[in-house]
Write an enzyme that holds these catalytic residues in place. Structure first.
Site, short mmCIF file in Angstrom:
data_model
loop_
_atom_site.label_atom_id
_atom_site.label_comp_id
_atom_site.label_asym_id
_atom_site.label_seq_id
_atom_site.Cartn_x
_atom_site.Cartn_y
_atom_site.Cartn_z
CB ALA A 1 45.01 35.96 27.29
CD GLU B 1 52.72 36.75 26.21
OE1 GLU B 1 51.92 35.44 26.10
OE2 GLU B 1 53.79 37.29 24.78
#
Length: 258
Positions: A66, A132
């Site tokens: 992202a 993440e």
């Protein structure tokens, strides 16, 4: 139509190619990127001449994750109202086959985008991961759910909890990837498969995809009922009759999508 973050082109009969095109940030997925992908897939879904879509990055990276700059400074309310999730859901609703051609890094949101495809063809330089945890967060676009369904509990737990990547061969052995190829051939392999699928009866292809996806959403008995209903519906199509007639006549079928 002009796009900022992707390139779109028709390849052969019935095949549409979407190429992620943010090279300066390794194809990091910002809101606009996902919106453009969703827009193209929605238009392709409504176009009877498009039967299969392929999504690809470059030979060095599919999508590195992202867009972190977009995430920085957001709070709970911002995350709750994040428009990227609505675009992800629009991508999920694409009813025709979607093939991902993955070279290089497919990390975080990039790995999650690849897993939204029905089939992944990977270069042997591909690396898949959900890192993440290293940022103090967890996968938030399907990574915890799709990865464990694709590769099993133990490997998915290892990847998500450690943030470690797996290579293409491991991904193939675990079931995440359908085929591994040299990086320079990955896109052509994906397009070749797309051409094969595009030549099949489109109504049967769409119902087959939908029926198989039910395996992740329902109990076995409900999935079997759904499969049988789809099988019955196809008995009313011209393509089904053409397929049977062509088989008996030992000729190539001519499918029309009706």
């Amino acid at each position: 139509m002009s796009y900022q973050d992707i390139l779109v082109e028709s390849r052969d009969t019935g095949v549409h190619l979407i190429t992620l095109n943010r090279p300066k940030v390794r194809n990091a997925l910002r809101t606009r990127t996902l919106e453009e992908i969703a827009d193209v897939l929605e238009a392709a879904d409504a176009d009877p001449d498009i039967r299969v879509c392929v999504i690809a990055g470059s030979e060095e990276y599919f999508a590195a994750g992202a867009d972190i700059k977009e995430m920085a400074g957001t709070g709970p309310v911002d995350v709750l109202a994040d428009p990227r999730q609505s675009h992800r859901r629009r991508i999920d609703r694409f009813s025709k086959p979607l093939i991902a051609a993955v070279n290089g890094y497919a990390l975080g949101g990039g790995c999650e985008l690849a897993m939204q495809a029905d089939i992944i063809i990977a270069g042997d330089n591909a690396r898949f991961g959900q890192p993440e945890i290293n940022l103090g967060i967890i996968p938030g676009a399907g990574g915890t759910q799709r990865l464990i369904r694709a590769v099993g509990q133990s490997l998915a737990m290892k990847m998500v909890l450690s943030g470690e990547m797996i290579d293409a061969r491991t991904a193939r052995e675990a079931g995440l990837v359908a085929e591994v190829s040299p990086p320079e051939l990955t896109l052509e392999k994906a397009l070749e498969l797309a051409r094969i699928i595009a030549a099949k009866p489109p109504v049967a292809v769409r119902l087959a995809k939908d029926a198989m996806r039910q395996a992740f959403e329902t109990a076995l008995s409900a999935g079997l009922d759904y499969e049988r209903k789809a099988f019955t519906i196809l008995a009313a199509t011209e393509d089904r009759n053409e397929g049977l007639a062509a088989f008996m006549a030992k000729r190539k079928p001519r499918f029309t999508g009706r």
